[in-house]
Scaffold this active site. Structure first.
Site, PDB file in Angstrom:
ATOM      1  N   GLY A 176      53.110   9.097  30.716  1.00  0.00           N
ATOM      2  CA  GLY A 176      53.942   8.335  31.645  1.00  0.00           C
ATOM      3  C   GLY A 176      54.690   7.204  30.975  1.00  0.00           C
ATOM      4  O   GLY A 176      54.838   7.181  29.758  1.00  0.00           O
ATOM      5  N   ALA A 177      55.172   6.237  31.802  1.00  0.00           N
ATOM      6  CA  ALA A 177      56.096   5.192  31.346  1.00  0.00           C
ATOM      7  C   ALA A 177      57.248   5.897  30.629  1.00  0.00           C
ATOM      8  O   ALA A 177      57.561   5.627  29.469  1.00  0.00           O
ATOM      9  CB  ALA A 177      55.413   4.170  30.447  1.00  0.00           C
ATOM     10  N   LEU A 178      57.836   6.823  31.351  1.00  0.00           N
ATOM     11  CA  LEU A 178      58.784   7.761  30.738  1.00  0.00           C
ATOM     12  C   LEU A 178      60.058   7.067  30.259  1.00  0.00           C
ATOM     13  O   LEU A 178      60.570   6.153  30.902  1.00  0.00           O
ATOM     14  CB  LEU A 178      59.133   8.860  31.747  1.00  0.00           C
ATOM     15  CG  LEU A 178      57.942   9.701  32.244  1.00  0.00           C
ATOM     16  CD1 LEU A 178      58.420  10.774  33.221  1.00  0.00           C
ATOM     17  CD2 LEU A 178      57.187  10.340  31.073  1.00  0.00           C
ATOM     18  N   HIS A 185      60.873  11.141  26.206  1.00  0.00           N
ATOM     19  CA  HIS A 185      60.172  12.115  27.047  1.00  0.00           C
ATOM     20  C   HIS A 185      61.183  13.047  27.730  1.00  0.00           C
ATOM     21  O   HIS A 185      60.987  14.258  27.810  1.00  0.00           O
ATOM     22  CB  HIS A 185      59.382  11.408  28.152  1.00  0.00           C
ATOM     23  CG  HIS A 185      58.277  10.520  27.667  1.00  0.00           C
ATOM     24  ND1 HIS A 185      58.274   9.163  27.877  1.00  0.00           N
ATOM     25  CD2 HIS A 185      57.130  10.795  27.001  1.00  0.00           C
ATOM     26  CE1 HIS A 185      57.171   8.634  27.366  1.00  0.00           C
ATOM     27  NE2 HIS A 185      56.465   9.599  26.812  1.00  0.00           N
ATOM     28  N   GLN A 211      41.394   9.114  24.496  1.00  0.00           N
ATOM     29  CA  GLN A 211      42.123   9.084  23.224  1.00  0.00           C
ATOM     30  C   GLN A 211      42.422   7.647  22.784  1.00  0.00           C
ATOM     31  O   GLN A 211      43.053   7.439  21.758  1.00  0.00           O
ATOM     32  CB  GLN A 211      43.401   9.915  23.302  1.00  0.00           C
ATOM     33  CG  GLN A 211      44.533   9.314  24.112  1.00  0.00           C
ATOM     34  CD  GLN A 211      45.725  10.238  24.165  1.00  0.00           C
ATOM     35  OE1 GLN A 211      45.658  11.299  24.778  1.00  0.00           O
ATOM     36  NE2 GLN A 211      46.823   9.864  23.522  1.00  0.00           N
ATOM     37  N   GLY A 233      56.718  15.590  20.708  1.00  0.00           N
ATOM     38  CA  GLY A 233      57.706  14.834  19.938  1.00  0.00           C
ATOM     39  C   GLY A 233      57.289  14.689  18.483  1.00  0.00           C
ATOM     40  O   GLY A 233      56.125  14.450  18.177  1.00  0.00           O
ATOM     41  N   SER A 291      59.496   4.387  22.657  1.00  0.00           N
ATOM     42  CA  SER A 291      58.051   4.452  22.875  1.00  0.00           C
ATOM     43  C   SER A 291      57.714   3.695  24.146  1.00  0.00           C
ATOM     44  O   SER A 291      58.355   2.672  24.456  1.00  0.00           O
ATOM     45  CB  SER A 291      57.329   3.818  21.688  1.00  0.00           C
ATOM     46  OG  SER A 291      55.992   3.533  22.040  1.00  0.00           O
ATOM     47  N   SER A 292      56.728   4.189  24.861  1.00  0.00           N
ATOM     48  CA  SER A 292      56.299   3.481  26.078  1.00  0.00           C
ATOM     49  C   SER A 292      55.811   2.084  25.735  1.00  0.00           C
ATOM     50  O   SER A 292      55.856   1.175  26.561  1.00  0.00           O
ATOM     51  CB  SER A 292      55.166   4.253  26.760  1.00  0.00           C
ATOM     52  OG  SER A 292      55.558   5.571  26.981  1.00  0.00           O
ATOM     53  N   ARG A 293      55.326   1.909  24.500  1.00  0.00           N
ATOM     54  CA  ARG A 293      54.802   0.595  24.106  1.00  0.00           C
ATOM     55  C   ARG A 293      55.908  -0.419  23.825  1.00  0.00           C
ATOM     56  O   ARG A 293      55.637  -1.611  23.779  1.00  0.00           O
ATOM     57  CB  ARG A 293      53.896   0.739  22.875  1.00  0.00           C
ATOM     58  CG  ARG A 293      52.570   1.422  23.193  1.00  0.00           C
ATOM     59  CD  ARG A 293      51.639   1.408  21.996  1.00  0.00           C
ATOM     60  NE  ARG A 293      50.317   1.906  22.329  1.00  0.00           N
ATOM     61  CZ  ARG A 293      49.951   3.189  22.276  1.00  0.00           C
ATOM     62  NH1 ARG A 293      50.827   4.102  21.897  1.00  0.00           N
ATOM     63  NH2 ARG A 293      48.722   3.565  22.605  1.00  0.00           N
TER      64      ARG A 293
HETATM   65  P1  AMP Z   1      53.219   9.926  25.202  1.00  0.00           P
HETATM   66  O1  AMP Z   1      53.532   9.701  26.638  1.00  0.00           O
HETATM   67  O2  AMP Z   1      53.441   8.737  24.343  1.00  0.00           O
HETATM   68  O3  AMP Z   1      51.877  10.573  25.007  1.00  0.00           O
HETATM   69  O4  AMP Z   1      54.272  10.989  24.696  1.00  0.00           O
HETATM   70  C1  AMP Z   1      54.411  12.238  25.305  1.00  0.00           C
HETATM   71  C2  AMP Z   1      55.229  13.127  24.411  1.00  0.00           C
HETATM   72  O5  AMP Z   1      56.522  12.547  24.226  1.00  0.00           O
HETATM   73  C3  AMP Z   1      54.601  13.284  23.022  1.00  0.00           C
HETATM   74  O6  AMP Z   1      54.745  14.630  22.604  1.00  0.00           O
HETATM   75  C4  AMP Z   1      55.424  12.344  22.194  1.00  0.00           C
HETATM   76  O7  AMP Z   1      55.486  12.719  20.819  1.00  0.00           O
HETATM   77  C5  AMP Z   1      56.793  12.486  22.843  1.00  0.00           C
HETATM   78  N1  AMP Z   1      57.625  11.332  22.526  1.00  0.00           N
HETATM   79  C6  AMP Z   1      57.260  10.020  22.584  1.00  0.00           C
HETATM   80  N2  AMP Z   1      58.266   9.244  22.136  1.00  0.00           N
HETATM   81  C7  AMP Z   1      59.281  10.076  21.784  1.00  0.00           C
HETATM   82  C8  AMP Z   1      60.579   9.869  21.249  1.00  0.00           C
HETATM   83  N3  AMP Z   1      61.057   8.657  20.976  1.00  0.00           N
HETATM   84  N4  AMP Z   1      61.353  10.960  21.011  1.00  0.00           N
HETATM   85  C9  AMP Z   1      60.897  12.208  21.286  1.00  0.00           C
HETATM   86  N5  AMP Z   1      59.675  12.465  21.792  1.00  0.00           N
HETATM   87  C10 AMP Z   1      58.870  11.416  22.036  1.00  0.00           C
END
Ligand code: AMP
Length: 280
Positions: free
Chosen positions: A31-33, A37, A61, A147, A185-187
């Site tokens: 989330g925090a799309l 994403h 995790q 990603g 990044s969500s962060r």
């Molecule tokens: P997360 O919500 O951080 O677990 O990410 C979910 C998916 O989105 C994972 O496969 C990440 O690698 C991908 N992702 C996160 N940030 C990016 C980005 N900047 N570009 C492409 N894919 C991403």
């Protein structure tokens, strides 16, 4: 878009779609799309008949309780964004739904999960593998999209599906970046405006070494990166130049066909990762 909170209902719905011979694409997220994403959803849309996105902040995790606590949760805006890109299904389970009982599986990924993220975040990849296995077993997608920003994660998921003989194709998608190069990044939303500004030094430094990795200067490049970031109060947890298949460090550029540089940096209490392919 249809939203499901329960595994059984989702499985029933997907079974009907499968009987209609629909190809199912899956994008797992916490989330925090953001646009990163959404680029995965768009890619999945272009290659499947039905796209399902999961939003689940997977507690097992997180190796740092504070990181889990402050991880952004924005399900209402996430839903709006998913509707805007025409995602077909959202799966948003509770922790109880996903883990009615603790899952204590221990995977063996060889050296893949012992280096870099695996070294600095003990147990992280085992927790990722448990949730991804669970999600792939529930959804049984034809294709699942990850990603390249989390490069080590992609390699581990590829190994996971091989080990467990899961039939889903694992597809790695390019990293989406902000205008100044910072990997989305969500962060990022947890950074102060000053921290956000200095964070752009991470991609700038990576882009610079990509230009300069011509000789046999690995140690110099490593020193350059750590020094540049440290001087600007960015705390480098690791910076490694590795064989892109094994993730083991190389000592010269002719040691591997595919080479990637990976970095983890702490800005204040926020930890960001990024990488850049150096060869080919
Ligand atoms: P997360 O919500 O951080 O677990 O990410 C979910 C998916 O989105 C994972 O496969 C990440 O690698 C991908 N992702 C996160 N940030 C990016 C980005 N900047 N570009 C492409 N894919 C991403």
């Amino acid at each position: 878009m249809q939203t499901f909170y329960h595994i059984l209902e989702l499985k029933k719905h997907l079974n009907v779609l499968r009987q209609e011979k629909k190809r199912i694409g899956f994008v797992p997220t916490m989330g925090a799309l953001h646009k990163g994403h959404l680029s995965l959803i768009n890619r999945a849309k272009s290659e499947n008949d039905i796209v399902i996105c999961s939003v689940f902040v997977n507690p097992i995790q997180f190796n740092d309780a504070k990181d889990l606590e402050k991880y952004p949760r924005t399900i209402d805006t996430d839903k709006e964004k998913l509707i805007a890109v025409d995602c077909d299904i959202l799966f948003h389970p509770s922790e109880k739904e996903m883990y009615p009982n603790p899952d204590t599986t221990l995977f063996d990924f060889g050296t893949l999960d012992k280096v870099m993220e695996g070294k600095f975040r003990p147990g992280h990849f085992n927790g990722v593998a448990i949730v991804v296995r669970h999600l792939l077993n529930i959804i049984e997608p034809n294709n699942a999209y990850f990603g390249q920003k989390d490069y080590q994660q992609v390699l581990i998921i590829k190994k996971l599906v091989k080990l467990l003989n899961i039939k889903t194709n694992i597809i790695s998608c390019p990293t989406e970046r902000e205008e100044d190069g910072l990997a989305m990044s969500s962060r990022n939303m947890l950074l102060s405006s000053h921290e956000r500004k200095v964070a752009s030094l991470i991609p700038r430094t990576l882009f610079k070494i990509k230009k300069e990795c011509t000789g046999n200067n690995i140690n110099e490049l490593k020193e350059f990166v750590t020094k540049t970031l440290d001087t600007n109060k960015l705390q480098v947890e690791y910076f490694e130049i590795v064989n892109a298949e094994t993730l083991l460090p190389i000592s010269s550029f002719n040691e591997a066909k595919e080479i990637i540089a990976c970095i983890a940096v702490k800005i204040g209490s926020i930890r960001l990762i990024d990488n850049i392919i150096l060869f080919p």
